[in-house]
Structure formats: C-alpha cells, structure tokens
Design a protein around this motif. Structure first.
Motif, short mmCIF file in Angstrom:
data_model
loop_
_atom_site.label_atom_id
_atom_site.label_comp_id
_atom_site.label_asym_id
_atom_site.label_seq_id
_atom_site.Cartn_x
_atom_site.Cartn_y
_atom_site.Cartn_z
N SER A 201 -7.87 6.93 1.29
CA SER A 201 -9.14 6.21 1.21
C SER A 201 -9.88 6.27 2.56
CB SER A 201 -8.90 4.74 0.83
OG SER A 201 -8.36 4.63 -0.46
N ARG A 202 -9.15 6.01 3.62
CA ARG A 202 -9.78 6.08 4.94
C ARG A 202 -10.19 7.51 5.29
NH1 ARG A 202 -10.41 2.72 9.11
NH2 ARG A 202 -10.80 3.64 11.16
N GLN A 203 -9.36 8.47 4.92
CA GLN A 203 -9.71 9.86 5.21
C GLN A 203 -10.98 10.27 4.49
OE1 GLN A 203 -7.98 11.74 7.55
NE2 GLN A 203 -9.85 12.94 7.34
N LYS A 204 -11.14 9.80 3.25
CA LYS A 204 -12.36 10.09 2.50
C LYS A 204 -13.57 9.47 3.20
CE LYS A 204 -14.39 9.53 -2.11
NZ LYS A 204 -14.16 9.05 -3.50
N TRP A 205 -13.40 8.25 3.69
CA TRP A 205 -14.49 7.57 4.40
C TRP A 205 -14.85 8.32 5.69
CZ3 TRP A 205 -13.79 4.73 9.12
CH2 TRP A 205 -14.92 4.00 9.53
N LEU A 206 -13.84 8.78 6.41
CA LEU A 206 -14.08 9.54 7.63
C LEU A 206 -14.81 10.84 7.34
CD1 LEU A 206 -10.62 9.06 9.43
CD2 LEU A 206 -12.81 8.02 10.09
N ASN A 207 -14.40 11.51 6.27
CA ASN A 207 -15.01 12.80 5.93
C ASN A 207 -16.46 12.66 5.47
OD1 ASN A 207 -12.58 14.03 6.50
ND2 ASN A 207 -11.90 14.12 4.37
N ARG A 208 -16.81 11.46 5.02
CA ARG A 208 -18.16 11.25 4.48
C ARG A 208 -19.08 10.50 5.44
NH1 ARG A 208 -17.75 10.39 -2.08
NH2 ARG A 208 -16.62 12.33 -2.51
N GLY A 209 -18.74 10.51 6.71
CA GLY A 209 -19.69 10.01 7.69
C GLY A 209 -19.50 8.60 8.17
N ARG A 210 -18.40 7.93 7.82
CA ARG A 210 -18.09 6.60 8.36
C ARG A 210 -19.20 5.59 8.07
NH1 ARG A 210 -14.47 6.87 13.31
NH2 ARG A 210 -13.65 8.98 13.37
N VAL A 211 -19.55 5.39 6.83
CA VAL A 211 -20.57 4.41 6.48
C VAL A 211 -20.15 3.03 6.99
CG1 VAL A 211 -19.51 4.01 4.22
CG2 VAL A 211 -21.88 3.38 4.59
N PRO A 212 -21.04 2.23 7.59
CA PRO A 212 -20.67 0.92 8.13
C PRO A 212 -20.23 -0.05 7.02
CG PRO A 212 -22.78 1.67 9.02
CD PRO A 212 -22.44 2.60 7.90
N SER A 213 -19.37 -0.98 7.39
CA SER A 213 -18.87 -2.01 6.46
C SER A 213 -18.49 -1.42 5.11
CB SER A 213 -19.94 -3.10 6.28
OG SER A 213 -20.28 -3.67 7.52
N THR B 38 0.86 -1.19 0.00
CA THR B 38 0.00 0.00 0.00
C THR B 38 0.89 1.23 0.00
OG1 THR B 38 -0.14 -0.03 2.42
CG2 THR B 38 -1.90 -1.14 1.20
N THR B 39 0.36 2.37 -0.43
CA THR B 39 1.18 3.58 -0.50
C THR B 39 1.46 4.16 0.88
OG1 THR B 39 -0.77 4.98 -0.81
CG2 THR B 39 0.33 4.17 -2.79
N THR B 40 0.54 3.94 1.83
CA THR B 40 0.70 4.50 3.17
C THR B 40 0.18 3.50 4.20
OG1 THR B 40 -1.49 5.53 3.12
CG2 THR B 40 0.36 6.87 2.36
N GLY C 292 -4.61 3.30 6.23
CA GLY C 292 -5.69 3.53 5.27
C GLY C 292 -5.49 4.66 4.31
N GLY C 293 -4.57 5.57 4.60
CA GLY C 293 -4.26 6.65 3.68
C GLY C 293 -5.45 7.52 3.34
#
Length: 485
Positions: A146-158, A138-140, A143-144
């Motif tokens: 990708s994880r930051q995008k998920w966090l910014n968009r409300g942490r959708v489950p699974s 992985t580059t980082t 989660g790099g």
C-alpha cells in the motif's frame, strides 16, 4: 534527528483533528483462515518453527495448572448459569473474541490471549452459545505494498490508512471445533505474525461478521495491550489518526446498542477507548484463592496428575519476569530493517544498528532487561555489531536467554559463537556463517567440521553437515557466473 528517528527511519506528523479517516487502498488487504496463513505471509523459517514449537509446548504443558483451575471455575459457573438461564436464551447468544496481534503482543501476552480464547470457546460452547475467534495485524511492516503504491503515485498528502491489513479467522462461528488445547489456535503463536495494529477497522470487521449471524444476543470482546499503531499511516496523517478512528467506531457500536462491546487490556488501560473495559494485571486462580502474575509458566510432564492440594503447606511460585516494551521495539526495528537485503544505504543501516546497540547497552546497564525475551532480543541486536566484543556479548546474552527458558535462543547462541570465533581468526564450529567474499564463491571457511557432532548441532537448532552442504551448493548455484580472468 533523534534516537527513534534513526531507529525507525521516519518521523511522525503531529496530531491533527482535521484529517478524516479513509483507506488509501484496500486491494492488498487479506482475510484468511488461520490454517492458510502460509499463503499470505509465507512459510516459517527454521528458527521461527522452533520458536512456535516452544510456545505451543508452553501452551499445552506449561499452563496445566492454570487451565485446570480455570476449568474447575468454569464448571461451577456452568451449573449456576444453566440452572437460571433457559437453554433457548443461551443458544441465542453469540460471542466474538477479537485479538490484537501487534508486535508488542509477542511472548506471554499472546500466550495469555491464546489461553483466554481457548477457555472462552470451551466454556461458551458447553453452555450452548456460539463462538467466533478472530485476530488482526498487518501482512508486513513499513506499510507494505500500500505504501509502495502511494510512493509510486506521487505521495499525495494525507493519504489515509497506508498499510496492508491482515485479518485472521481462528474459529468460525459455524465451526464445530471444541476442546481445550485446540490445534486451531496454534497459528496464533507464530513469531512472524505480530506486526502493526489497525484497531478501528478490525473492530468494524468483527462487528460486520457478528451482525450477519442469526443470534439476537451479540457480544464482541476485544483483547489488546495498547493503542492502534502503524508508523506508515501515522507519519502521513497525524499521531492520533488511528486512535480517533477507533473511538469513532466504538462510539457508533455503543450508540446502536445491537452489540454489547467489551475490552480486556493486557497491562494496558482500555477504558479511554471502550466504556466497558478492564485491565488484566493479574489472573486469580479462584479455585485455590491464589493471586499470581500473568501466565505463571510452570513446566509439568504431559498428563501428569496435579495431586492433592495441602491447605497447610506453602507452595513456591516460579519467578515471573516482565518483558521490556522498549527492548521489544528495538528488536522489531532491527528485524524490520533486514526484511529487504542488501540495504540501499549501508552507512545508514550501520548507524541505525549502532544506535540500537547503544540504547540496548543502556537498558542492560540500568538493569531494565530481565526476561528471556529481553535477553533474546538483545542478543540479536549485538549480533549485528561490527567487532568481536559485540559478538561475544551477543553469545552471552543468548546463552542467558536459553537458561531462562527461551529454547528459540539456542540457534542464536550457536550463531554468535561462530561469529565470534571468525572475528578472532579462529574457524567456526557450528557452520551457521555463510560468507561471500568479493568476486569469490560463497563459503563457510574457515570451518572446523570435526569440533562438534551433528547431534550437538541438532540440539542447538543448527542443520546437519549434510544439510549445510546442500545449502552451500544451492547458494553457489544461485550466484551469477563469474567472468573468466
């Protein structure tokens, strides 16, 4: 919260068979030629460059005997194969070698994988076969983007796979590079490259590249030292999420039958994932009938003659010391926690550092740290201590790592001596420590610049006084202007 929860700063979900495999996003995934890695993960730092040079020196000169015996064996097999298999059949074969480049593959495991890649490409091409060598990580960490995008968009489950993939092409099937010691494999030994491993998607990637080739006899070989792991993904989807996907992908390929799939586990049993798998516990130098532990590294002068082999003489072997997997994980966590500095919560960072030192001390006391890498990793953990005793222990560990062949540990040996001297009220002597007191400019003081020479600094991987002065000026220029009193 337990030890590893503090160390890793996260808690994984229990295993679940209900979550289907998916990718939260693939916009941050990268496929890159090895020569262009800098464009994705950045240039090497000075300590990392030193470590890479040391690893490449091992590869080029330390494995001379191993390579020679392998080449002798390969030549014998080449003659047998050519005499029994028509050339047009050999030319219709294609081999893709896919190498796991996760954090646990650092050190001797990666050297073994690199040597295997070089031997395979040389052997297969001499037979007229086509070869491709790929790597995956992985580059980082954590989660790099990708994880930051998920966090910014409300942490959708699974959310599915939650990290930034990095797929590396070391040798393209259409390349005509060949020859043992190939420079193309040097980036494989970069110390900043190994991170997480998403095996299922890597195998899919290699399969798709292999399918596009014109040869009808296709072989995919995976080299790995463990199960797929990415904490960012597993924490949100279940602890067996990546493993179930790998087994699903392998099952599809084996059921199709178009590609012959095999796996080599480095000290790890891969037969629970692959039907055709073996574990590489030892290498056998068949030319001499000797069984040795993986990658027995012996320093030899470049191009030195091996001389004759006396069947009546007993030859001593160098001591092989296994690297402790837990110590490597502690070191990885230590370094990961410092990728973004300063931390958001200094108290939490301090506690995590303390927990890492406690566990490292336990491993030392139990006699479980033996290799140069173990001592090198432990030195970094103690360097992040908070008193002179920690810094002194870090210095001793780094010095011992150098004594056991870890040249990259020279810089940390110098840095920990400086840190120890400052902690007891004495001036540093190498100049590795830059300090920024509150409301004051960055400084190296107190610093005895005459205690040692620049030649000794260079020997320890430390920049010269002139370069240090330039660095200090750059750091001061980057500081915000102080308000007049």
């Amino acid at each position: 919260m337990g030890f590893w929860d503090v160390i890793l700063g996260k808690r994984r979900r229990a295993a679940s068979t209900a979550v289907p495999y998916k990718r939260y996003t693939n916009v941050f995934d990268r496929e890159v030629a090895a020569k262009d890695l800098d464009s994705v993960i950045g240039s090497l730092s000075n300590p990392a460059e030193i470590a890479l040079k040391e690893a490449w020196a091992h590869f080029e000169t330390g494995l001379t005997g191993w390579k020679a015996s392998t080449q002798i064996l390969a030549l014998n097999h080449t003659g047998v194969i050519r005499s029994s298999v028509p050339l047009h059949v050999l030319e219709d074969c294609c081999f893709v070698l896919l190498i796991d480049q996760s954090g646990s593959m650092r050190g001797q495991n990666m050297l073994l994988a690199t040597a295997a890649a070089d031997c395979l490409q040389d052997f297969a091409r001499n037979l007229g076969c086509t070869v491709e060598v790929l790597g995956f990580t992985t580059t980082t960490w954590k989660g790099g983007r990708s994880r930051q995008k998920w966090l910014n968009r409300g942490r959708v489950p699974s959310p599915g796979r939650l990290c930034d993939l990095l797929h590396v092409i070391y040798l393209d099937a259409n390349s005509h590079m060949s020859g043992t010691g190939s420079w193309a494999f040097r980036p494989m030994l970069r110390p900043d490259l190994p991170k997480e491993n998403i095996d299922g998607e890597a195998v899919e990637w290699a399969r798709d590249r292999l399918k596009r080739l014109t040869q009808s006899r296709k072989f995919l070989i995976i080299i790995s030292d463990g199960a797929p792991v990415d904490d960012s993904t597993l924490m949100e989807n279940g602890s067996d999420y990546l493993l179930r996907h790998l087994r699903s992908v392998v099952g599809e390929i084996e059921a199709e039958g178009e590609i012959r799939l095999s796996a080599i586990g480095i000290g790890h049993d891969v037969t629970s994932y692959y039907s055709d798998g073996i574990t590489a516990e030892y290498l056998t130098l068949s030319a001499f009938g000797i069984k040795v532990e993986p990658l027995l590294l012996v320093r030899e002068a470049p191009n030195a003659s091996m001389g004759s082999w006396d069947q009546n003489q007993t030859y001593p072997t160098s001591l092989y010391r296994a690297t402790n997997v837990e110590m490597t994980a502690i070191f990885d966590a230590d370094q990961t926690s410092r990728q973004t500095w300063p931390p958001k919560d200094f108290a939490m960072q301090s506690e995590a550092d303390r927990q890492r030192r406690v566990r490292t001390g336990e491993l030392l006391d139990q006699g479980l740290l033996h290799s140069a890498d173990d001592l090198y990793h432990a030195a970094f953990v103690y360097q992040h201590g908070d008193n002179e005793a920690d810094y002194l222990k870090a210095h001793v560990l780094a010095t011992a790592a150098v004594a056991r062949g870890k040249a990259a540990a020279k810089w940390i040996a110098a840095a920990t001596l400086d840190r120890y001297l400052l902690a007891i009220g004495r001036p540093q002597v190498f100049g590795t420590q830059y300090m920024t007191p509150k409301d004051k400019a960055t400084t190296q003081e107190p610093y005895d610049r005459t205690a040692i020479s620049d030649a000794l600094r260079a020997a320890m991987g430390v920049p010269s006084l002139n370069l240090q002065t330039q660095t200090l000026i750059q750091m001061k220029n980057a500081e915000p202007a102080k308000k007049p009193e």
